[in-house]
Design an enzyme around this catalytic site. Structure first.
Site, PDB file in Angstrom:
ATOM      1  N   VAL A 181       8.545   8.886  11.869  1.00 38.57           N
ATOM      2  CA  VAL A 181       7.339   8.945  11.035  1.00 38.57           C
ATOM      3  C   VAL A 181       7.715   8.814   9.565  1.00 38.57           C
ATOM      4  O   VAL A 181       7.057   8.110   8.795  1.00 38.57           O
ATOM      5  CB  VAL A 181       6.556  10.247  11.274  1.00 38.57           C
ATOM      6  CG1 VAL A 181       5.226  10.203  10.519  1.00 38.57           C
ATOM      7  CG2 VAL A 181       6.300  10.480  12.746  1.00 38.57           C
ATOM      8  N   ASP A 182       8.781   9.483   9.159  1.00 39.81           N
ATOM      9  CA  ASP A 182       9.267   9.320   7.790  1.00 39.81           C
ATOM     10  C   ASP A 182       9.617   7.860   7.505  1.00 39.81           C
ATOM     11  O   ASP A 182       9.300   7.325   6.438  1.00 39.81           O
ATOM     12  CB  ASP A 182      10.512  10.183   7.565  1.00 39.81           C
ATOM     13  CG  ASP A 182      10.180  11.622   7.223  1.00 39.81           C
ATOM     14  OD1 ASP A 182       9.033  11.896   6.833  1.00 39.81           O
ATOM     15  OD2 ASP A 182      11.081  12.472   7.340  1.00 39.81           O
ATOM     16  N   LEU A 183      10.289   7.220   8.438  1.00 39.97           N
ATOM     17  CA  LEU A 183      10.715   5.839   8.222  1.00 39.97           C
ATOM     18  C   LEU A 183       9.514   4.902   8.132  1.00 39.97           C
ATOM     19  O   LEU A 183       9.447   4.043   7.244  1.00 39.97           O
ATOM     20  CB  LEU A 183      11.658   5.399   9.346  1.00 39.97           C
ATOM     21  CG  LEU A 183      12.964   6.198   9.469  1.00 39.97           C
ATOM     22  CD1 LEU A 183      13.778   5.709  10.660  1.00 39.97           C
ATOM     23  CD2 LEU A 183      13.782   6.090   8.198  1.00 39.97           C
ATOM     24  N   GLY A 186       7.811   5.422   4.842  1.00 37.46           N
ATOM     25  CA  GLY A 186       8.516   4.729   3.777  1.00 37.46           C
ATOM     26  C   GLY A 186       8.197   3.249   3.746  1.00 37.46           C
ATOM     27  O   GLY A 186       8.017   2.654   2.673  1.00 37.46           O
TER      28      GLY A 186
END
Length: 410
Positions: A181-183, A186
């Site tokens: 999810v972070d990736l 980003g």
């Protein structure tokens, strides 16, 4: 290290983010040629510098940065500034006045007290593109709630469709093996920044970008979400099977496993012929994808014994020759040992003066024919560029910077 100028050469990004989603976004921009100034806390820096083991080794034998930090901070310059001190906040406002982009991932409203929020910075730089990355966005009942990848995978439904189904060995909701999810956040944020930069250059008008991990995870549900919208049924965990395609999963071989990803009826018939089961390709239960999904259990039961007759490599050769998408289940070390990985240059080697070893990171997957990405700097040591950036960008003298350092501002 290549030294070519990328398509974002001349764009300055003030990076107030830390951990992964924000730094991943700014690393994309940095790889494309932007000058990214990473702002970190004096003496501590980005939390991920300590997220190990494994750690690098400094030239003097001391422990260096964690590998986690290296993954998301290539091509940046690091400065240490304490924004909680008025003098530190003033330095950052002055840098933002000269920047094209600011990226931050503080809690909603967390930078207002320092005058580093969008309202404060856009007042002095109307063309500024300001990207805020939070767990739940700038508004709504959860806007003040902190967001972390793991909890968002849970709240956003991803864990409910990941893992073995109930009743199977090891059945439980599972997170993905990286902070996906972070990736994705980003990547969405960097795309939004590029769009906003085009608008700013055309109109002279900056804007505030609001990207939330929860929103991104909902978007990531993709076909699983529309499956629910159409059917009214919430999808569940299916292990390695696909909800809309069959066969689309790993099969045991004589010495391991092979993943087979059949995407249409022709590929299915090719699969059946390649494994010596041509009659299954004409079986009335399996002639269309919809029928194969409906009769998935019978299909997998019929196919599985044939795949155990040869080893993985033999099957990959035979299936590829037949035009059937397939592949091995590689461990991470084998990924980078693949000839294709070597040919594509997927490992970037960069030197950093304070470290005993070369820094290795995974290359950008972006390939541009006229303005390729460049690898100009290894992920920087904490505060390595403070004097250079403050001197070049703000015209501070060595004595002025020394005074700020003595006061704990930088």
């Amino acid at each position: 290290m290549t030294q070519t100028q990328g398509p974002l050469s001349g764009v300055t990004v003030l990076d107030l983010s830390r951990v992964l989603a924000g730094p991943w976004a700014t690393q994309v921009l940095a790889d494309l040629g932007a000058e990214v100034i990473k702002v970190e806390r004096p003496g501590a820096g980005d939390d991920t510098r300590q997220w190990g083991p494994p750690f690098t080794t400094q030239a003097n034998g001391a422990r260096g940065d964690a590998a986690y930090y290296l993954a998301a901070n290539r091509n940046k310059r690091s400065i240490t500034v304490d924004m909680a001190k008025p003098e530190g906040a003033d330095l950052l406002r002055r840098l933002a006045a000269r920047a094209d982009v600011v990226v931050e991932n503080f809690k909603t409203g967390g930078l207002t007290k320092y005058g580093l929020d969008y309202a404060g910075l856009s007042a002095v730089n109307p063309k500024l593109v300001y990207a805020s990355i939070t767990g739940f966005g700038q508004d709504g009942p959860l806007k003040d709630k902190a967001g972390y990848d793991y909890m968002i995978q849970a709240m956003g439904g991803l864990m409910s469709i990941t893992g073995q189904p109930d009743g199977s060995p090891g059945a439980e909701p599972m997170k993905v093996g990286v902070a996906v999810v972070d990736l994705f956040t980003g990547l969405y944020a960097s795309n939004a920044v590029l769009a906003a930069l085009l608008h700013a250059r055309a109109t002279g008008q900056g804007q505030h970008i609001d990207v939330a991990l929860f929103d991104v995870q909902a978007a990531m549900l993709a076909n699983q979400a529309t499956n629910f919208f159409v059917s009214g049924k919430a999808p569940g965990r299916m292990g390695n099977a696909h909800p809309n395609l069959a066969p689309y999963q790993p099969f045991a071989t004589a010495d391991g496993a092979v993943v087979i990803a059949v995407g249409n009826d022709g590929q299915f018939r090719n699969l059946c012929r390649a494994i010596g089961a041509a009659d299954l390709g004409e079986d009335s239960r399996f002639v269309t994808n919809a029928l194969r999904v409906e009769n998935r259990v019978e299909l997998i039961t019929a196919l599985a014994p044939f795949l155990t007759l040869q080893g993985t490599d033999a099957w990959i050769g035979a299936l590829e020759a037949a035009g059937v998408p397939c592949g091995p289940i590689n461990t991470v070390d084998r990924v980078f040992a693949e000839p294709q990985a070597g040919h594509r240059g997927l490992v970037v080697d960069q030197a950093r003066a304070d470290l005993a070893e070369t820094v290795q990171t995974v290359a950008s997957p972006i390939r541009l024919s006229q303005t390729p990405v460049s690898y100009r700097h290894a992920p920087p040591a904490l505060g390595a560029d403070t004097e250079t950036v403050l001197g070049e960008a703000l015209g501070l003298s060595a004595d002025e910077i020394a005074t700020l350092r003595q006061a704990g501002v930088v």
